[in-house]
Write a protein that holds these residues in place. Structure first.
Motif, short mmCIF file in Angstrom:
data_model
loop_
_atom_site.label_atom_id
_atom_site.label_comp_id
_atom_site.label_asym_id
_atom_site.label_seq_id
_atom_site.Cartn_x
_atom_site.Cartn_y
_atom_site.Cartn_z
N PRO A 157 39.24 35.45 51.17
CA PRO A 157 39.09 34.00 51.12
C PRO A 157 37.79 33.59 51.81
CG PRO A 157 40.64 34.62 52.83
CD PRO A 157 40.25 35.89 52.13
N PRO A 158 37.25 32.42 51.48
CA PRO A 158 36.02 31.98 52.14
C PRO A 158 36.22 31.88 53.66
CG PRO A 158 36.57 30.55 50.30
CD PRO A 158 37.72 31.47 50.50
N GLY A 159 35.32 32.48 54.39
CA GLY A 159 35.37 32.44 55.85
C GLY A 159 36.37 33.39 56.47
N GLY A 160 37.09 34.14 55.67
CA GLY A 160 38.10 35.07 56.18
C GLY A 160 37.65 36.51 56.03
N GLY A 161 38.52 37.41 56.40
CA GLY A 161 38.23 38.83 56.27
C GLY A 161 38.29 39.29 54.83
N ALA A 186 42.99 31.09 43.67
CA ALA A 186 41.65 30.77 43.15
C ALA A 186 40.58 30.70 44.23
CB ALA A 186 41.71 29.44 42.40
N ALA A 187 40.97 30.54 45.48
CA ALA A 187 39.97 30.44 46.56
C ALA A 187 39.34 31.79 46.89
CB ALA A 187 40.62 29.85 47.81
N ARG A 229 39.48 37.82 37.68
CA ARG A 229 40.67 37.18 37.11
C ARG A 229 41.93 37.71 37.78
NH1 ARG A 229 43.96 39.18 33.65
NH2 ARG A 229 42.53 40.76 32.85
N GLN A 230 42.01 39.04 37.98
CA GLN A 230 43.19 39.64 38.61
C GLN A 230 43.33 39.17 40.06
OE1 GLN A 230 42.17 43.75 37.91
NE2 GLN A 230 43.63 43.93 36.21
N ILE A 231 42.22 39.09 40.77
CA ILE A 231 42.27 38.64 42.17
C ILE A 231 42.75 37.21 42.25
CG2 ILE A 231 40.81 38.06 44.15
CD1 ILE A 231 39.14 40.60 43.37
N HIS A 232 42.23 36.35 41.39
CA HIS A 232 42.67 34.94 41.39
C HIS A 232 44.15 34.83 41.04
CE1 HIS A 232 38.29 33.39 40.78
NE2 HIS A 232 38.53 33.80 42.02
N ALA A 233 44.62 35.68 40.13
CA ALA A 233 46.03 35.63 39.74
C ALA A 233 46.94 36.10 40.88
CB ALA A 233 46.26 36.48 38.50
#
Length: 118
Positions: free
Chosen positions: A75-79, A54-55, A46-50
């Motif tokens: 993030p998807p596909g990132g570091g 949301a990705a 929740r903290q990361i998304h905030a």
């Protein structure tokens, strides 16, 4: 004209009050009415998304001391970026205060795997 309170009725009323009070105390002691603490992994997500959107997804999670969790997210596909999630705050490894992040990580997650130095 005064009305007298009968002793039997007074004892019954006081007994009922003691039983109700006992039930209220028992309910409070057992945690009734209080929300359960959020699970550490769900709190970190929740903290990361905030903070990052949301990705972002949690890639690695490790329990620290107390209610602290450390891990990597990105993030998807990132570091991936290291983070330390405490109940009221999250710190990321790429924040402008790297010394505060490192101190918090070393204090609450001493065996957290760090990226190899190059």
């Amino acid at each position: 004209m005064q009305r007298r309170i009968r002793t039997d009725r007074l004892i019954a009323v006081l007994g009922a009050a003691v039983v109700v009070l006992g039930l209220v105390v028992l309910w409070r002691v057992t945690g009734g009415g209080q929300p359960r603490p959020e699970a550490a992994g769900a709190r970190a997500e929740r903290q990361i998304h905030a903070e990052r959107g949301a990705a972002w997804e949690v890639r690695f999670l490790q329990d620290g001391q107390g209610r602290v969790v450390c891990g990597y997210a990105g993030p998807p596909g990132g570091g991936a970026v290291a983070f330390v999630s405490r109940p009221q705050r999250i710190l990321f490894g790429d924040d402008p205060l790297p010394a505060e992040f490192a101190d918090t990580r070393d204090r609450f997650c001493p065996d957290f795997p760090k990226r190899p130095t190059r």
